[in-house]
Design a protein around this motif. Structure first.
Motif, PDB file in Angstrom:
ATOM      1  N   LYS A  10       0.936  -1.251  -0.059  1.00  0.00           N
ATOM      2  CA  LYS A  10       0.026   0.106  -0.007  1.00  0.00           C
ATOM      3  C   LYS A  10       0.844   1.343   0.002  1.00  0.00           C
ATOM      4  CE  LYS A  10      -4.014   2.338   2.340  1.00  0.00           C
ATOM      5  NZ  LYS A  10      -5.125   2.051   2.999  1.00  0.00           N
ATOM      6  N   THR A  11       0.617   1.944  -1.179  1.00  0.00           N
ATOM      7  CA  THR A  11       1.678   3.098  -1.268  1.00  0.00           C
ATOM      8  C   THR A  11       0.884   4.570  -0.687  1.00  0.00           C
ATOM      9  OG1 THR A  11       2.570   2.071  -2.901  1.00  0.00           O
ATOM     10  CG2 THR A  11       3.099   4.462  -2.854  1.00  0.00           C
ATOM     11  N   TYR A  12       1.578   5.293  -0.028  1.00  0.00           N
ATOM     12  CA  TYR A  12       0.975   6.653   0.439  1.00  0.00           C
ATOM     13  C   TYR A  12       1.828   7.887  -0.196  1.00  0.00           C
ATOM     14  CZ  TYR A  12      -0.948   3.971   4.343  1.00  0.00           C
ATOM     15  OH  TYR A  12      -1.734   3.113   4.992  1.00  0.00           O
ATOM     16  N   SER A  38      -4.665  -7.896  -2.721  1.00  0.00           N
ATOM     17  CA  SER A  38      -5.727  -8.339  -1.599  1.00  0.00           C
ATOM     18  C   SER A  38      -4.566  -8.374   0.014  1.00  0.00           C
ATOM     19  CB  SER A  38      -6.281  -9.260  -1.669  1.00  0.00           C
ATOM     20  OG  SER A  38      -6.948 -10.083  -0.729  1.00  0.00           O
ATOM     21  N   ALA A  39      -4.852  -7.580   0.754  1.00  0.00           N
ATOM     22  CA  ALA A  39      -4.000  -8.017   1.964  1.00  0.00           C
ATOM     23  C   ALA A  39      -4.391  -9.433   2.563  1.00  0.00           C
ATOM     24  CB  ALA A  39      -4.414  -6.782   2.893  1.00  0.00           C
ATOM     25  N   GLU A  40      -5.681  -9.604   2.318  1.00  0.00           N
ATOM     26  CA  GLU A  40      -6.048 -10.744   3.074  1.00  0.00           C
ATOM     27  C   GLU A  40      -5.369 -12.173   2.338  1.00  0.00           C
ATOM     28  OE1 GLU A  40      -8.550  -7.735   4.016  1.00  0.00           O
ATOM     29  OE2 GLU A  40      -8.213  -8.449   2.110  1.00  0.00           O
ATOM     30  N   GLU A  41      -4.829 -12.197   1.096  1.00  0.00           N
ATOM     31  CA  GLU A  41      -4.319 -13.343   0.696  1.00  0.00           C
ATOM     32  C   GLU A  41      -2.706 -13.186   0.894  1.00  0.00           C
ATOM     33  OE1 GLU A  41      -6.099 -13.641  -3.051  1.00  0.00           O
ATOM     34  OE2 GLU A  41      -4.427 -12.511  -4.025  1.00  0.00           O
ATOM     35  N   ALA A  42      -2.264 -11.959   1.386  1.00  0.00           N
ATOM     36  CA  ALA A  42      -0.772 -11.777   1.235  1.00  0.00           C
ATOM     37  C   ALA A  42       0.174 -12.478   2.322  1.00  0.00           C
ATOM     38  CB  ALA A  42      -0.683 -10.292   1.584  1.00  0.00           C
ATOM     39  N   ASP A  43       1.301 -12.874   1.790  1.00  0.00           N
ATOM     40  CA  ASP A  43       2.334 -13.578   2.784  1.00  0.00           C
ATOM     41  C   ASP A  43       3.058 -12.412   3.333  1.00  0.00           C
ATOM     42  OD1 ASP A  43       1.706 -16.502   2.264  1.00  0.00           O
ATOM     43  OD2 ASP A  43       1.976 -15.821   0.235  1.00  0.00           O
ATOM     44  N   MET A  44       3.150 -11.257   2.761  1.00  0.00           N
ATOM     45  CA  MET A  44       3.678  -9.914   3.272  1.00  0.00           C
ATOM     46  C   MET A  44       3.039  -8.904   2.843  1.00  0.00           C
ATOM     47  SD  MET A  44       7.525  -8.337   2.637  1.00  0.00           S
ATOM     48  CE  MET A  44       8.428  -9.405   4.007  1.00  0.00           C
ATOM     49  N   ILE A  45       2.760  -7.949   4.024  1.00  0.00           N
ATOM     50  CA  ILE A  45       2.240  -6.660   3.753  1.00  0.00           C
ATOM     51  C   ILE A  45       3.263  -5.513   4.014  1.00  0.00           C
ATOM     52  CG2 ILE A  45       0.324  -5.143   4.634  1.00  0.00           C
ATOM     53  CD1 ILE A  45      -1.261  -7.508   5.432  1.00  0.00           C
ATOM     54  N   LEU A  46       3.237  -4.754   3.001  1.00  0.00           N
ATOM     55  CA  LEU A  46       4.377  -3.443   3.268  1.00  0.00           C
ATOM     56  C   LEU A  46       3.564  -2.411   2.962  1.00  0.00           C
ATOM     57  CD1 LEU A  46       7.598  -3.365   3.474  1.00  0.00           C
ATOM     58  CD2 LEU A  46       7.502  -3.176   1.162  1.00  0.00           C
ATOM     59  N   LEU A  47       3.797  -1.401   3.767  1.00  0.00           N
ATOM     60  CA  LEU A  47       3.039  -0.099   3.823  1.00  0.00           C
ATOM     61  C   LEU A  47       4.193   0.824   3.519  1.00  0.00           C
ATOM     62  CD1 LEU A  47       0.787   0.005   7.201  1.00  0.00           C
ATOM     63  CD2 LEU A  47       0.035  -0.623   4.808  1.00  0.00           C
ATOM     64  N   ASN A  48       4.140   1.539   2.260  1.00  0.00           N
ATOM     65  CA  ASN A  48       5.316   2.385   1.943  1.00  0.00           C
ATOM     66  C   ASN A  48       4.653   4.073   2.134  1.00  0.00           C
ATOM     67  OD1 ASN A  48       7.434   3.678   0.882  1.00  0.00           O
ATOM     68  ND2 ASN A  48       6.891   3.313  -1.255  1.00  0.00           N
ATOM     69  N   THR A  49       5.319   4.391   3.440  1.00  0.00           N
ATOM     70  CA  THR A  49       4.437   5.662   3.780  1.00  0.00           C
ATOM     71  C   THR A  49       5.015   6.944   3.514  1.00  0.00           C
ATOM     72  OG1 THR A  49       6.052   5.609   5.821  1.00  0.00           O
ATOM     73  CG2 THR A  49       4.127   4.066   6.082  1.00  0.00           C
ATOM     74  N   CYS A  50       4.313   7.894   3.784  1.00  0.00           N
ATOM     75  CA  CYS A  50       4.571   9.269   3.665  1.00  0.00           C
ATOM     76  C   CYS A  50       4.435  10.182   4.790  1.00  0.00           C
ATOM     77  CB  CYS A  50       3.682   9.918   2.316  1.00  0.00           C
ATOM     78  SG  CYS A  50       3.721  11.843   2.024  1.00  0.00           S
ATOM     79  N   HIS A  51       5.707  11.220   4.976  1.00  0.00           N
ATOM     80  CA  HIS A  51       5.265  11.937   6.264  1.00  0.00           C
ATOM     81  C   HIS A  51       4.818  13.283   6.088  1.00  0.00           C
ATOM     82  CE1 HIS A  51       6.323  12.850  10.269  1.00  0.00           C
ATOM     83  NE2 HIS A  51       6.655  11.786  10.627  1.00  0.00           N
ATOM     84  N   ILE A  52       4.239  13.603   4.927  1.00  0.00           N
ATOM     85  CA  ILE A  52       3.854  15.241   4.510  1.00  0.00           C
ATOM     86  C   ILE A  52       2.584  15.572   5.150  1.00  0.00           C
ATOM     87  CG2 ILE A  52       3.530  16.537   2.447  1.00  0.00           C
ATOM     88  CD1 ILE A  52       6.428  15.925   2.865  1.00  0.00           C
ATOM     89  N   ARG A  53       1.595  14.545   5.077  1.00  0.00           N
ATOM     90  CA  ARG A  53       0.409  14.970   5.559  1.00  0.00           C
ATOM     91  C   ARG A  53       0.387  15.152   7.087  1.00  0.00           C
ATOM     92  NH1 ARG A  53       0.726  16.337   0.977  1.00  0.00           N
ATOM     93  NH2 ARG A  53      -0.472  15.677  -0.622  1.00  0.00           N
ATOM     94  N   LEU A  77       2.184 -14.379   8.444  1.00  0.00           N
ATOM     95  CA  LEU A  77       2.338 -13.337   7.672  1.00  0.00           C
ATOM     96  C   LEU A  77       3.381 -12.302   8.294  1.00  0.00           C
ATOM     97  CD1 LEU A  77       0.722 -11.210   5.833  1.00  0.00           C
ATOM     98  CD2 LEU A  77      -0.821 -10.502   7.635  1.00  0.00           C
ATOM     99  N   LYS A  78       4.092 -11.750   7.387  1.00  0.00           N
ATOM    100  CA  LYS A  78       5.185 -10.882   7.786  1.00  0.00           C
ATOM    101  C   LYS A  78       4.539  -9.391   7.235  1.00  0.00           C
ATOM    102  CE  LYS A  78       7.828 -14.030   8.948  1.00  0.00           C
ATOM    103  NZ  LYS A  78       7.912 -14.229  10.290  1.00  0.00           N
ATOM    104  N   ILE A  79       4.736  -8.311   8.273  1.00  0.00           N
ATOM    105  CA  ILE A  79       4.284  -6.943   7.899  1.00  0.00           C
ATOM    106  C   ILE A  79       5.466  -6.238   8.070  1.00  0.00           C
ATOM    107  CG2 ILE A  79       2.894  -5.166   8.931  1.00  0.00           C
ATOM    108  CD1 ILE A  79       0.887  -7.450   9.783  1.00  0.00           C
ATOM    109  N   GLY A  80       5.560  -5.056   7.127  1.00  0.00           N
ATOM    110  CA  GLY A  80       6.509  -4.293   7.239  1.00  0.00           C
ATOM    111  C   GLY A  80       6.099  -2.776   7.048  1.00  0.00           C
ATOM    112  N   VAL A  81       7.000  -1.641   7.312  1.00  0.00           N
ATOM    113  CA  VAL A  81       6.665  -0.566   7.086  1.00  0.00           C
ATOM    114  C   VAL A  81       7.833   0.247   6.432  1.00  0.00           C
ATOM    115  CG1 VAL A  81       6.211   1.989   8.116  1.00  0.00           C
ATOM    116  CG2 VAL A  81       5.106  -0.264   9.258  1.00  0.00           C
TER     117      VAL A  81
END
Length: 442
Positions: A10-12, A38-53, A77-81
């Motif tokens: 998911k890209t911000y 689909s996050a529900e079927e993922a083996d890894m979820i990666l949030l690519n974040t923005c600090h501007i807002r 499930l692996k979760i990354g930021v």
């Protein structure tokens, strides 16, 4: 055959984050991952974040909280930021959300494969360093899969301007430009895979000074002229620019390089010299207006876009009126306006804040003016013929959509064209955010 692992990203935020997400997905492709929506079927979820807002970090923590159920159902499930919030928050993310397995800053995502391997071994992985090695050189070659007709290409990262409201120098680091040869190689590769338009990206893209052949120093204009020679590349854009880096050769290129599109995003932030000085912008309203005049002399039909912050600390009604005056003078085709919000660690965060209600009122007045200008320019396109790069089917059967050279969204009914075609279109009607047209038969 081994079943591929699935990656949900998911890209911000900005276009550079879109580019970074593409490269991260490609990097993890070597570890056996394929992307899923689909996050529900993922083996890894990666949030690519923005600090501007505003409240960017809190929004990330809120998003992570939504994944607790998934993690409970699927412990592997692996979760990354990733991205700028990861850079700013670092280990605090893992402390507040123990479900997070890895945190990686925007300058370290080339290390994702080894970090992913550590998480599979049961470790936590954290990397928010500013490594000396060039992450782009360390990334594997991009896979040869077909691409859509447009692509982003990062040429410069970081910022040395230190605007009083901005966290970019702290999350992306100092200004660094990629060598010209590597950018040109990546551009040719993109074109081979179907790309016809490339947008060059940088926090201060027109501050680009990359290494050229034989130790020469390349400006952005020189890079654009070399890209102009790439067969199959039909359109070049760049974003985001700083007024102080709008050099003579870049202004000239707008008038003489046919592949450089007549659209320029040139943020000014305020029309008040007093506020600009407090923002540490290093330009004045008058110098900005003179620059716009020079650009329009070089390319009279260029469409201008800008950024504005209202309610900056200590802004008065007179300061805000100066912003309205500047907007009236420039006549923007697009503009992005935001109410100031504090960023911890930036100089402006410690100053006297403008009343929130007054800031809201100013934002509404500014946006109303910008909307009027945008709508008038959209209406002025009716009856004109523009060249549209078709990017995807429209919402209706037989409809195709794309962008004009001015970056207007254009849709055409009963369009006998394919994705990637560039064709002349006569504009027949305008809405606030799009144009409708018919193909010009030749």
């Amino acid at each position: 055959m081994t079943t591929p692992k699935k990656l949900f990203i998911k890209t911000y935020g900005c276009q550079m984050n879109v580019y970074d997400s593409e490269r991260m997905a490609e990097s993890l492709g070597g570890q056996g991952y394929v992307e899923t929506k689909s996050a529900e079927e993922a083996d890894m979820i990666l949030l690519n974040t923005c600090h501007i807002r505003e409240k960017a970090a809190e929004k990330v923590y809120s998003e992570l909280g939504r994944f607790k159920g998934l993690k409970a159902e699927k412990p592997e499930l692996k979760i990354g930021v990733a991205g700028c919030v990861a850079q700013a928050e670092g280990a605090e993310i893992m402390r507040r959300q123990p479900l997070v397995d890895l945190v990686v800053g925007p300058q370290s995502y080339h290390r994702l494969p080894e970090m992913e391997a550590r998480t599979r071994a049961g470790e936590k992985a954290l990397d928010t360093e500013f490594p000396e090695e060039d992450k782009f050189e360390k990334l594997k070659s991009r896979p040869k899969a077909a691409r859509g007709p447009t692509a982003f290409l990062t040429v410069q990262e970081g910022c040395d301007k230190f605007c009083a409201f901005c966290v970019v120098p702290y999350t992306r680091g100092a200004e660094v430009s990629r060598p010209a040869a590597r950018i040109l190689d990546e551009a040719r590769d993109l074109v081979e895979r179907g790309v016809r338009e490339i947008t060059l990206l940088g926090q201060n893209v027109n501050a680009y000074h990359g290494a050229g052949p034989n130790g020469s120093d390349y400006t952005l204009a020189k890079l654009i002229w070399d890209l102009d020679k790439v067969d199959g590349l039909e359109r070049i854009r760049f974003t985001t620019s700083h007024p102080n880096d709008m050099s003579d050769d870049l202004i000239e290129a707008h008038g003489t390089c046919s592949k450089l599109m007549p659209y320029l995003h040139l943020p000014v932030q305020s029309g008040s010299d007093r506020i600009l000085k407090r923002m540490n912008r290093s330009h004045t309203a008058e110098s900005y207006l003179r620059l716009i005049e020079r650009i329009r002399t070089a390319r009279p039909d260029i469409l201008m876009s800008g950024d504005f912050i209202v309610g900056f600390p200590e802004e008065t009604e007179a300061d805000f009126q100066a912003t309205l005056d500047l907007v009236e003078a420039v006549n923007y085709g697009y503009a992005y306006s935001f109410k100031y919000s504090t960023r911890p660690g930036t100089p402006a965060a410690e100053r006297a804040q403008v009343d929130a209600g007054e800031a809201d009122d100013r934002l509404q007045r500014l946006q109303a003016l910008i909307t009027r200008q945008q709508r008038a320019i959209q209406e002025s396109m009716v009856g004109r013929t523009v060249n549209v790069l078709f990017e995807k089917p429209g919402r209706l059967p037989g409809q195709m959509g794309g962008k004009s050279e001015y970056l207007h969204a254009v849709h055409v009914d009963d369009a006998d064209v394919s994705v990637g075609d560039i064709a002349p279109v006569r504009i027949i009607s305008a809405a606030t955010n799009s144009l409708a047209g018919t193909l010009v038969r030749t």
